[in-house]
Design a protein around this motif. Sequence first.
Motif: not given
Length: 399
Positions: A51-69
């Motif tokens: 509504d405020k006219g922003a572009k939105i980028i979402l960041m999150s963690h998920f689980g514990r991949p310990k720094g690897k893909v």
Amino acid sequence: MVDFTRLEDINFAGKTAMVRVDFNVPVNDGGGISDDTRLRAAVPTIKALQDKGAKIILMSHFGRPKGKVEPTMSLGFLTAPLAELLGSPVAFADSCVGADAKAKAQDLTSGDVLLLENTRFHSEETDNDSGFAQALAALGDVFVHDAFSASHRAQASSEGIGRILPSCAGLSMARELDHLSQALEHPKSPVLAVVGGAKVSTKIDLLQNLVTKLDALAIGGGMANTFLAALGHDVGKSLCEHDLKPLALKIMDAAKKANCSVLLPVDVVVAKDFAAHAPHRVCGLDDVAPDEMILDAGNQTVEQLADAIDRAKTLIWNGPLGAFEMVPFDTATVEAAQYAGRRVKEAGLIAVAGGGDTVAALKHAGAADMFTFISTAGGAFLEWMEGKPLPGVEILKQT
Ligand code: ADP
Ligand code: MG
């Protein structure tokens, strides 16, 4: 804690908001979402930004991949359900930093939403590496922290980025902070806390902090056994941390000095087996047999607690009063929770609760919706109760 920058304080028109959400959703065996509460929690902030006219980028963690893909821990499966909840498309970048993320960020126009891949695929995330935070920050203009549940960790996507970009709380975060502040920082007195759960050892800091701030502290659950044992009662084969008896006495002493009355069980429900429907009986504190264990509080204890709730204007609750997963040892928890819920409606009690098992117990009691506020956070809620500064919240105070 009330003094933080809010979404309303910032002009987002044409800007890119880097929004930290908590999409660490529970999944079922088939890999689908078993509870979409965390997705829903992010929707008001995303819509407000649109509504405020922003572009939105979402960041999150998920689980514990310990720094690897880890392909099984990709966030890609969330774009469709999120798009459905938002009623608008959600793009996905297959790494949270790098060429793909940059290109997709640049392609955004006002109102567009882009979800970045799991931030924990990079060890720099949990290391709170400043170069990595810089790479995330380079994708946007403003940091919006909307994941209270991740605010007790100083990580790149939840704290480091806030050192670089102007920052504010999202709507979920703000709601959480406002309610918690109303319960502990600026409460209506008298304030009562109910602290239960399994062990004293996991809640030492919390108890020590609370006794300095409260009018009354009711201790229940397994952890009460350690206090009862410290006072000389024989708790049979109950869960009890005997080595922590001196600490229990110290906490009671600190409470006394701070004028905080401590309520312990006055009667208990005992059984010989740790099992649902195990044969059980109610008994006094000095009547527990050596082969019995305390699995719940008795009805006199619940009455004592109800009286304390009557006297309180604010209630903070963490930890069940018994082994609530096993019927009928859920009784004290269920009755006390329902009583508190009714006092919210009838007497204007402010009742705030948090903690993984606590929320499950209050839902089980059918009382969760009756409380003033239920925190979505486990660890962050406990650290807040311990009186510790939360790095992801501190950062919102600096701009
Ligand atoms: P939270 O996750 O809300 O912080 P805790 O993890 O500290 O709560 O405690 C919850 C656990 O405490 C539950 O699994 C419950 O079965 C256990 N518990 C409560 N009372 C007893 C008891 N008397 N004996 C054994 N376990 C208990
Ligand atoms: Mg727990």
